[in-house]
Design a protein around this motif. Structure first.
Motif, short mmCIF file in Angstrom:
data_model
loop_
_atom_site.label_atom_id
_atom_site.label_comp_id
_atom_site.label_asym_id
_atom_site.label_seq_id
_atom_site.Cartn_x
_atom_site.Cartn_y
_atom_site.Cartn_z
N GLU A 75 -9.48 -8.49 25.07
CA GLU A 75 -10.00 -7.96 26.17
C GLU A 75 -9.23 -6.73 26.26
O GLU A 75 -9.39 -5.13 26.87
CB GLU A 75 -9.36 -9.10 26.91
CG GLU A 75 -9.56 -8.48 28.17
CD GLU A 75 -8.63 -10.38 29.28
OE1 GLU A 75 -7.98 -9.76 29.70
OE2 GLU A 75 -9.22 -11.13 29.25
N LYS A 76 -8.06 -6.65 25.61
CA LYS A 76 -7.50 -4.97 25.56
C LYS A 76 -7.97 -3.54 24.81
O LYS A 76 -8.48 -3.08 25.16
CB LYS A 76 -6.22 -5.01 24.77
CG LYS A 76 -5.38 -5.95 25.28
CD LYS A 76 -4.02 -6.05 24.17
CE LYS A 76 -3.10 -6.56 24.66
NZ LYS A 76 -1.72 -7.29 24.16
N ARG A 77 -8.84 -4.49 23.61
CA ARG A 77 -9.95 -3.35 23.31
C ARG A 77 -11.09 -3.04 24.22
O ARG A 77 -11.66 -1.60 24.02
CB ARG A 77 -10.95 -3.41 21.66
CG ARG A 77 -11.05 -3.23 20.79
CD ARG A 77 -11.83 -3.63 19.53
NE ARG A 77 -10.55 -4.93 19.71
CZ ARG A 77 -11.49 -5.66 18.65
NH1 ARG A 77 -12.21 -6.13 18.84
NH2 ARG A 77 -10.61 -6.95 18.44
N ILE A 78 -11.91 -4.21 24.78
CA ILE A 78 -12.21 -3.31 26.13
C ILE A 78 -12.11 -2.56 27.08
O ILE A 78 -12.91 -1.44 27.69
CB ILE A 78 -13.24 -5.06 27.13
CG1 ILE A 78 -14.32 -5.39 25.48
CG2 ILE A 78 -13.61 -4.54 28.27
CD1 ILE A 78 -14.38 -7.22 25.69
N GLU A 79 -10.81 -3.06 27.71
CA GLU A 79 -10.53 -1.57 28.25
C GLU A 79 -10.20 -0.55 27.68
O GLU A 79 -9.95 0.48 28.32
CB GLU A 79 -8.68 -2.56 28.26
CG GLU A 79 -8.56 -3.94 29.43
CD GLU A 79 -7.22 -4.68 29.67
OE1 GLU A 79 -5.80 -3.57 29.28
OE2 GLU A 79 -7.49 -5.66 29.82
N TYR A 80 -9.50 -0.74 25.94
CA TYR A 80 -9.62 0.92 25.97
C TYR A 80 -11.22 1.62 25.64
O TYR A 80 -10.60 2.50 26.42
CB TYR A 80 -8.32 0.58 24.79
CG TYR A 80 -8.71 1.85 23.56
CD1 TYR A 80 -7.83 2.40 23.80
CD2 TYR A 80 -10.19 2.20 22.32
CE1 TYR A 80 -7.53 3.75 23.23
CE2 TYR A 80 -9.89 3.45 21.99
CZ TYR A 80 -8.51 4.48 22.01
OH TYR A 80 -8.29 5.53 21.85
N ILE A 81 -11.71 0.75 25.17
CA ILE A 81 -13.44 1.42 25.47
C ILE A 81 -13.85 2.10 26.76
O ILE A 81 -14.18 3.44 26.60
CB ILE A 81 -14.55 0.54 24.78
CG1 ILE A 81 -13.27 0.59 23.05
CG2 ILE A 81 -14.86 1.26 24.63
CD1 ILE A 81 -14.15 -0.74 22.21
N LYS A 82 -13.54 1.39 27.64
CA LYS A 82 -13.66 1.70 28.87
C LYS A 82 -13.20 2.90 29.43
O LYS A 82 -13.67 3.53 29.56
CB LYS A 82 -14.07 0.16 29.98
CG LYS A 82 -14.77 -0.33 30.47
CD LYS A 82 -14.34 -1.31 30.79
CE LYS A 82 -15.60 -2.75 31.09
NZ LYS A 82 -15.09 -3.92 32.05
N ALA A 83 -11.46 3.44 29.60
CA ALA A 83 -10.90 4.13 29.54
C ALA A 83 -11.05 5.01 28.68
O ALA A 83 -11.17 6.03 29.26
CB ALA A 83 -9.48 3.50 28.80
N GLU A 84 -11.27 4.92 27.63
CA GLU A 84 -11.97 6.34 26.81
C GLU A 84 -13.04 7.10 26.63
O GLU A 84 -13.78 8.20 27.58
CB GLU A 84 -12.10 5.46 25.39
CG GLU A 84 -12.24 6.76 24.16
CD GLU A 84 -10.65 8.08 23.94
OE1 GLU A 84 -10.81 8.90 23.94
OE2 GLU A 84 -9.35 7.29 24.85
N LEU A 85 -14.65 5.22 27.50
CA LEU A 85 -15.25 6.14 27.74
C LEU A 85 -15.58 7.17 29.09
O LEU A 85 -16.30 7.93 29.27
CB LEU A 85 -16.63 4.97 28.12
CG LEU A 85 -17.90 5.27 28.01
CD1 LEU A 85 -18.46 6.19 26.57
CD2 LEU A 85 -18.69 3.78 28.49
#
Length: 121
Positions: A75-85
């Protein structure tokens, strides 16, 4: 600064913008791929029971991991990737605008250069 040197300078800046733009497009594609993979893992976690054994690969070794901890990590990885994207896509839009402006500047300089060449003949 002469018109020719100014044109060279603007062309060099344009090439730098295009290079950064290409790198960001590649980064965006990689992030999108990572996001899809992580969302798939998250979906798989929702399908397995709470007593399921989850393993995390660390180097060549599979290490047991708690399902809740693994789910939170994904879940944290998904949040990070979305923010980076989001950040990368904003920069891509910004660079597209800068490239359009730079292209127009180069076009205007080329027209002035042609005018000057025609007048001096």
């Amino acid at each position: 600064m002469s018109l020719e040197k100014n044109l060279e300078k603007e062309s060099l800046e344009m090439r730098k913008l295009q290079s950064e733009y290409s790198k960001l497009i590649e980064t965006s594609q990689q992030l999108s791929s990572q996001l899809q993979e992580n969302e798939l893992v998250q979906k798989e976690f929702s399908l397995v029971g709470s007593d399921a054994k989850i393993y995390k690969m660390i180097g060549p070794v599979l290490v047991p991991q708690d399902k809740e901890e693994a789910g939170l990590n994904v879940e944290k990885r998904i949040e990070y990737i979305k923010a980076e994207l989001t950040r990368v896509e904003a920069r891509i839009k910004e660079l597209a605008t800068l490239q359009e402006k730079k292209s127009l500047e180069i076009y205007n300089l080329q027209m002035k250069f042609k005018e000057q060449a025609t007048i001096s003949k």
